[in-house]
Design a protein around this motif. Structure first.
Motif, PDB file in Angstrom:
ATOM      1  N   ALA A  12       3.890 -14.705 -19.501  1.00 30.15           N
ATOM      2  CA  ALA A  12       4.085 -14.147 -17.692  1.00 30.15           C
ATOM      3  C   ALA A  12       5.195 -15.481 -17.244  1.00 30.15           C
ATOM      4  O   ALA A  12       5.370 -16.427 -17.750  1.00 30.15           O
ATOM      5  CB  ALA A  12       2.642 -14.623 -17.146  1.00 30.15           C
ATOM      6  N   ALA A  13       5.461 -14.556 -15.906  1.00 29.51           N
ATOM      7  CA  ALA A  13       6.586 -15.943 -15.689  1.00 29.51           C
ATOM      8  C   ALA A  13       6.337 -16.062 -14.072  1.00 29.51           C
ATOM      9  O   ALA A  13       5.691 -15.662 -13.049  1.00 29.51           O
ATOM     10  CB  ALA A  13       8.280 -14.708 -15.024  1.00 29.51           C
ATOM     11  N   VAL A  14       7.133 -17.250 -13.827  1.00 32.70           N
ATOM     12  CA  VAL A  14       6.255 -18.621 -13.103  1.00 32.70           C
ATOM     13  C   VAL A  14       7.410 -18.576 -12.347  1.00 32.70           C
ATOM     14  O   VAL A  14       8.798 -19.382 -12.328  1.00 32.70           O
ATOM     15  CB  VAL A  14       5.232 -19.389 -13.366  1.00 32.70           C
ATOM     16  CG1 VAL A  14       4.767 -20.412 -11.321  1.00 32.70           C
ATOM     17  CG2 VAL A  14       4.111 -19.501 -14.112  1.00 32.70           C
ATOM     18  N   ALA A  15       6.944 -18.974 -10.843  1.00 34.89           N
ATOM     19  CA  ALA A  15       8.456 -18.782  -9.661  1.00 34.89           C
ATOM     20  C   ALA A  15       8.186 -19.819  -9.100  1.00 34.89           C
ATOM     21  O   ALA A  15       7.621 -20.471  -8.781  1.00 34.89           O
ATOM     22  CB  ALA A  15       9.017 -18.788  -9.169  1.00 34.89           C
ATOM     23  N   LEU A  16       9.271 -21.572  -9.851  1.00 37.93           N
ATOM     24  CA  LEU A  16       9.253 -23.281  -8.626  1.00 37.93           C
ATOM     25  C   LEU A  16       9.952 -22.717  -7.878  1.00 37.93           C
ATOM     26  O   LEU A  16      11.215 -23.782  -8.237  1.00 37.93           O
ATOM     27  CB  LEU A  16       8.838 -24.033  -9.939  1.00 37.93           C
ATOM     28  CG  LEU A  16       8.470 -23.638 -11.229  1.00 37.93           C
ATOM     29  CD1 LEU A  16       8.154 -24.414 -12.581  1.00 37.93           C
ATOM     30  CD2 LEU A  16       6.373 -24.150 -10.455  1.00 37.93           C
ATOM     31  N   PRO A  17      10.147 -23.266  -6.431  1.00 38.61           N
ATOM     32  CA  PRO A  17      10.911 -23.459  -5.787  1.00 38.61           C
ATOM     33  C   PRO A  17      11.506 -24.632  -5.522  1.00 38.61           C
ATOM     34  O   PRO A  17      12.386 -24.582  -5.862  1.00 38.61           O
ATOM     35  CB  PRO A  17      10.117 -22.715  -4.535  1.00 38.61           C
ATOM     36  CG  PRO A  17       8.987 -21.830  -4.535  1.00 38.61           C
ATOM     37  CD  PRO A  17       9.316 -22.367  -5.810  1.00 38.61           C
ATOM     38  N   ASN A  35      14.543 -26.070  -8.487  1.00 40.57           N
ATOM     39  CA  ASN A  35      15.215 -25.970  -8.143  1.00 40.57           C
ATOM     40  C   ASN A  35      15.668 -24.392  -8.708  1.00 40.57           C
ATOM     41  O   ASN A  35      16.694 -23.100  -8.763  1.00 40.57           O
ATOM     42  CB  ASN A  35      16.904 -26.853  -9.097  1.00 40.57           C
ATOM     43  CG  ASN A  35      16.948 -27.790  -9.091  1.00 40.57           C
ATOM     44  OD1 ASN A  35      17.190 -27.587  -8.521  1.00 40.57           O
ATOM     45  ND2 ASN A  35      17.692 -28.438 -10.058  1.00 40.57           N
ATOM     46  N   LYS A  36      14.756 -23.878  -8.523  1.00 40.61           N
ATOM     47  CA  LYS A  36      14.072 -22.237  -8.646  1.00 40.61           C
ATOM     48  C   LYS A  36      14.057 -21.887  -9.511  1.00 40.61           C
ATOM     49  O   LYS A  36      14.722 -20.782 -10.291  1.00 40.61           O
ATOM     50  CB  LYS A  36      15.247 -21.052  -7.431  1.00 40.61           C
ATOM     51  CG  LYS A  36      15.198 -21.948  -6.513  1.00 40.61           C
ATOM     52  CD  LYS A  36      15.886 -20.564  -5.294  1.00 40.61           C
ATOM     53  CE  LYS A  36      15.578 -21.035  -3.422  1.00 40.61           C
ATOM     54  NZ  LYS A  36      16.730 -20.009  -3.139  1.00 40.61           N
ATOM     55  N   ARG A  37      13.959 -22.883 -10.879  1.00 40.61           N
ATOM     56  CA  ARG A  37      13.769 -22.321 -12.162  1.00 40.61           C
ATOM     57  C   ARG A  37      12.552 -21.289 -12.276  1.00 40.61           C
ATOM     58  O   ARG A  37      11.416 -22.004 -11.824  1.00 40.61           O
ATOM     59  CB  ARG A  37      13.449 -22.998 -12.994  1.00 40.61           C
ATOM     60  CG  ARG A  37      15.271 -24.328 -12.863  1.00 40.61           C
ATOM     61  CD  ARG A  37      15.032 -25.097 -13.956  1.00 40.61           C
ATOM     62  NE  ARG A  37      13.592 -26.281 -14.308  1.00 40.61           N
ATOM     63  CZ  ARG A  37      13.557 -26.891 -15.046  1.00 40.61           C
ATOM     64  NH1 ARG A  37      14.475 -26.447 -16.431  1.00 40.61           N
ATOM     65  NH2 ARG A  37      12.847 -27.923 -15.210  1.00 40.61           N
ATOM     66  N   LYS A  38      12.887 -21.286 -13.153  1.00 41.96           N
ATOM     67  CA  LYS A  38      11.413 -19.635 -13.519  1.00 41.96           C
ATOM     68  C   LYS A  38      11.264 -20.178 -15.311  1.00 41.96           C
ATOM     69  O   LYS A  38      12.464 -20.416 -15.727  1.00 41.96           O
ATOM     70  CB  LYS A  38      11.732 -18.344 -13.743  1.00 41.96           C
ATOM     71  CG  LYS A  38      12.088 -18.081 -12.083  1.00 41.96           C
ATOM     72  CD  LYS A  38      12.199 -16.389 -11.889  1.00 41.96           C
ATOM     73  CE  LYS A  38      12.551 -16.270 -10.632  1.00 41.96           C
ATOM     74  NZ  LYS A  38      12.830 -14.406 -10.395  1.00 41.96           N
ATOM     75  N   PHE A  39      10.020 -20.078 -16.067  1.00 42.69           N
ATOM     76  CA  PHE A  39       9.639 -20.771 -17.205  1.00 42.69           C
ATOM     77  C   PHE A  39       8.783 -18.961 -17.548  1.00 42.69           C
ATOM     78  O   PHE A  39       8.296 -18.951 -16.722  1.00 42.69           O
ATOM     79  CB  PHE A  39       9.580 -22.221 -17.148  1.00 42.69           C
ATOM     80  CG  PHE A  39       8.583 -22.402 -16.649  1.00 42.69           C
ATOM     81  CD1 PHE A  39       6.845 -21.712 -17.678  1.00 42.69           C
ATOM     82  CD2 PHE A  39       8.212 -22.576 -14.982  1.00 42.69           C
ATOM     83  CE1 PHE A  39       6.001 -22.506 -16.917  1.00 42.69           C
ATOM     84  CE2 PHE A  39       7.116 -23.198 -15.578  1.00 42.69           C
ATOM     85  CZ  PHE A  39       5.919 -23.060 -15.779  1.00 42.69           C
ATOM     86  N   ALA A  40       8.850 -18.986 -18.799  1.00 45.94           N
ATOM     87  CA  ALA A  40       8.011 -17.658 -19.451  1.00 45.94           C
ATOM     88  C   ALA A  40       6.640 -18.706 -20.316  1.00 45.94           C
ATOM     89  O   ALA A  40       7.253 -19.457 -20.915  1.00 45.94           O
ATOM     90  CB  ALA A  40       8.146 -17.020 -20.582  1.00 45.94           C
TER      91      ALA A  40
END
Length: 372
Positions: free
Chosen positions: A356-361, A364-369
């Motif tokens: 799953a991918a999660v957006a963390l605004p 610095n708007k990084r995403k991780f799986a």
């Protein structure tokens, strides 16, 4: 008074007692019992016949080893001993010892009461009816009869209660079964009606899809014909090719939307054809059971900003205020797992192969799986 014979000495054969009712008929049959009420010796058939009649059914009989050893005069029977001695069975009880409160025969007096002042039974019996002991005995008998009668009535009442209680429980069981059958019948009728209505809707949608497919086939045939007829006219051929591409892309998009949402057939009444897009304004939304997504580890109230269906029945939720994602089983309303994040999640989506991918605004708007 002894009749019809006498008792012989010990060296001679014992005197045989015969059945008195049979003797009156001229038959000599050995007696096997003695009726204390009738004061008669009887054989086994006469005893059995004696007990069949209501008037003599409750008469008391002495067995052969306890019956008297001589015939009696019925007129004087009340003054003669009628009970055999419990120690010397061939002798009758004739005496009473007030000192030892004991009954016995002549042998008992000689052996056990030689120094006692014994009384003759017939004289003592006459005085006993006037004694306090006899009166107390009668009172006790009356009291016991009352107690026994009360107990008998209680037993009858208990039997009636048990029978009535059994009937009530059986009736309750049958009523409960009837209620269950009614509920099941009602539920069955509702389900059958719902399934029939759903079948009609599904068939209507499938019919429209079938018409759409027919239209697509017709359009494809027309496009093929246009392309073939304009093959030598390059500018016309180019125009038809471009128009066919745009039109077909739109139709393919509609078909892909329909194929990726098969459950929409039973949840909406949208008009899905080759020429119209999905109109969410026509979708019928219904409220389902509420999910409890809170966890004991959460410091704040849940604020769900995004969700993703990772597999049938399991949903991944992004909880912004608690900086975590939770995996929820929507079928049993249960949180299966919880994962802390390094920031405040805003969006979440499922990725193939269990990720799953999660957006963390805020990061610095990084995403991780992360593996689910």
């Amino acid at each position: 008074m002894e009749v019809a014979g006498r008792k012989l000495d010990n060296a001679s054969a014992e005197f045989v007692l015969h059945c008195q009712p049979c003797l009156e008929d001229g038959r000599e049959i050995s007696a096997n019992g003695f009726c204390k009420i009738c004061k008669e010796f009887m054989c086994d058939p006469c005893i059995a016949a004696h007990k069949r009649f209501a008037i003599s059914r409750n008469h008391v009989f002495l067995t052969k080893d306890k019956m008297p050893s001589f015939y009696m005069n019925k007129d004087k029977a009340d003054f003669l001993p009628t009970e055999p001695c419990h120690e010397h069975t061939s002798e009758m009880i004739k005496f009473y010892c007030p000192t030892h409160d004991d009954l016995g025969c002549s042998d008992c007096v000689v052996l056990h009461h030689r120094n006692c002042k014994v009384e003759y039974l017939s004289e003592t019996a006459k005085q006993y009816k006037e004694s306090e002991e006899y009166e107390t005995l009668n009172e006790n008998i009356v009291h016991m009869e009352t107690v026994i009668s009360a107990l008998n009535n209680k037993v009858k009442d208990s039997e009636a209660f048990v029978s009535e209680n059994t009937k009530e429980e059986i009736q309750k069981l049958r009523t409960f079964r009837a209620q269950i059958n009614l509920v099941l019948d009602t539920r069955e009728n509702m389900l059958l009606k719902s399934m029939k209505e759903n079948e009609i809707k599904q068939k209507e949608i499938l019919s429209k899809l079938r018409d759409g497919i027919k239209g697509l086939k017709q359009t494809l045939a027309e496009t093929t014909t246009d392309m073939q007829t304009t093959e030598k006219q390059l500018h016309q051929h180019f125009i038809h090719a471009k128009m066919a591409r745009i039109r077909d892309n739109f139709k393919i998009l509609v078909i892909q939307i329909v194929q990726s949402n098969p459950d929409s057939f039973s949840r909406s009444t949208s008009r899905i054809t080759s020429e119209t897009a999905i109109d969410l304004s026509t979708v019928e939304w219904t409220k389902d059971a509420e999910l409890d997504v809170s966890c004991t580890e959460d410091p704040n109230d849940s604020w769900i900003t995004s969700s993703a269906l990772v597999e049938p029945g399991k949903c991944l939720l992004a909880d912004n205020l608690n900086t975590c994602v939770t995996l929820v089983d929507i079928n049993v309303n249960k949180v299966l797992s919880r994962s802390e994040l390094i920031g405040y999640p805003w969006q979440v989506c499922a990725i193939p192969s269990g990720h799953a991918a999660v957006a963390l605004p805020d990061e610095n708007k990084r995403k991780f799986a992360k593996h689910i």
